[in-house]
Design a protein around this motif. Sequence first.
Motif: not given
Length: 384
Positions: A107-110, A116-121, A292-295
């Motif tokens: 779940a953390g990977v997803l 990443i998508f959220f940040w980028d958009v 984002p991968f801090s999650a």
Amino acid sequence: MPVLVRYCLSAIWPPFVVATATSLFVLNLLFYLRDFLNYLLVFHAGIINSFLLLLYIQPGFLILSLPIGFLVAIMIVYGRLSSDREVIAVESSGFPVSVLIWPIIIAGVLFSFFLIFFWDVTLPWGNVSFLKLNYKIVNEKSSIVLRQRSFIKDFDGYVLYVGEKDENNDILKNVTVQLLDDKGYPYRVILAKVGKMIQNPKNYHVMMNLTDGVMQQIGSLKNENMDEFFQMGFHTCSLDLSAHRLKGGPGFFGDPRNISIRELAEQIAEQKQQKKDTHYYEIEFYKKISMPFSALAFVFIGVPLALLARAGSFTGPIFAVALVFIYWIFDLLGESGAGITNPFFAMWLPDIFFITIGVILIYWLNHRHDFSESMVSKTRSIFK
């Protein structure tokens, strides 16, 4: 066992929503409430514009509060499992603790890829929209930032003083502009009889056109040759007040934080061909992915800590705040350099550190009973 896993995944949502909303509120309270109230009450930007600016700034806060909310939810749910002895029940049934951990890691990977998508958009959209509206407000109502007979410090690198204002024609009279050096000290002074605020239609920058004035300078921008002085008069002079950054705003349009990952990668490649320094751009590029991968990093460190410390509803958030503070320190060290010259390693250092510690703790959780039995058998062999 699938029932317990489904319980963990479903139980995460309520504390995640509450923790995310709380951290979002705290971030707004600490970093934007004063600016919001200034726009609404002091600058008279209007209710709609003030709330639009508040909306546009939220993506930058959400990218921080979402992983924090995820960590707090993990600490609460898994700490409750441990304090309720559910982990002991799982181990007594012959299952390793990892059966409770791997689903949340997936779940953390997803969730990290979603961030990443959220940040980028959303972040470039929010920042650019903030800049456009902010500059538009300043252009349409110079009274928002310029008040007569008071020093204005709303523009980085400048201190403005207006002796008199013609509200009807939006004309400024007896204008004094101090240009500040890198340390915040004035090194150049511009005195003009007339000034007017306008907006550059191409980049939305706030400009100030001055007429009939004189420019005086001591030394230079970097405080060099302080014994040198020069003075010259001018008929017209134009200043880009947004050349640095409007306070409260997220930089200029071409800033790495205001463009997508793909556009930033193209900029880095282009600047490398021109043999320019790309360190700052590479830092921002890797930050768009590592943050984002801090999650995921919080999953690796948070789950085993919650299980070991039995961090329930009260102690879980305390542990989460401590972990976020440690992550923030590592992130600051990476951004500032601190002896780390490689941009990739500088920005991925907190994630690597947390994941490494987490893997060690997970391994310990899965083998702690083997270790205990080994120590007991060795102790018995010594006393025989």
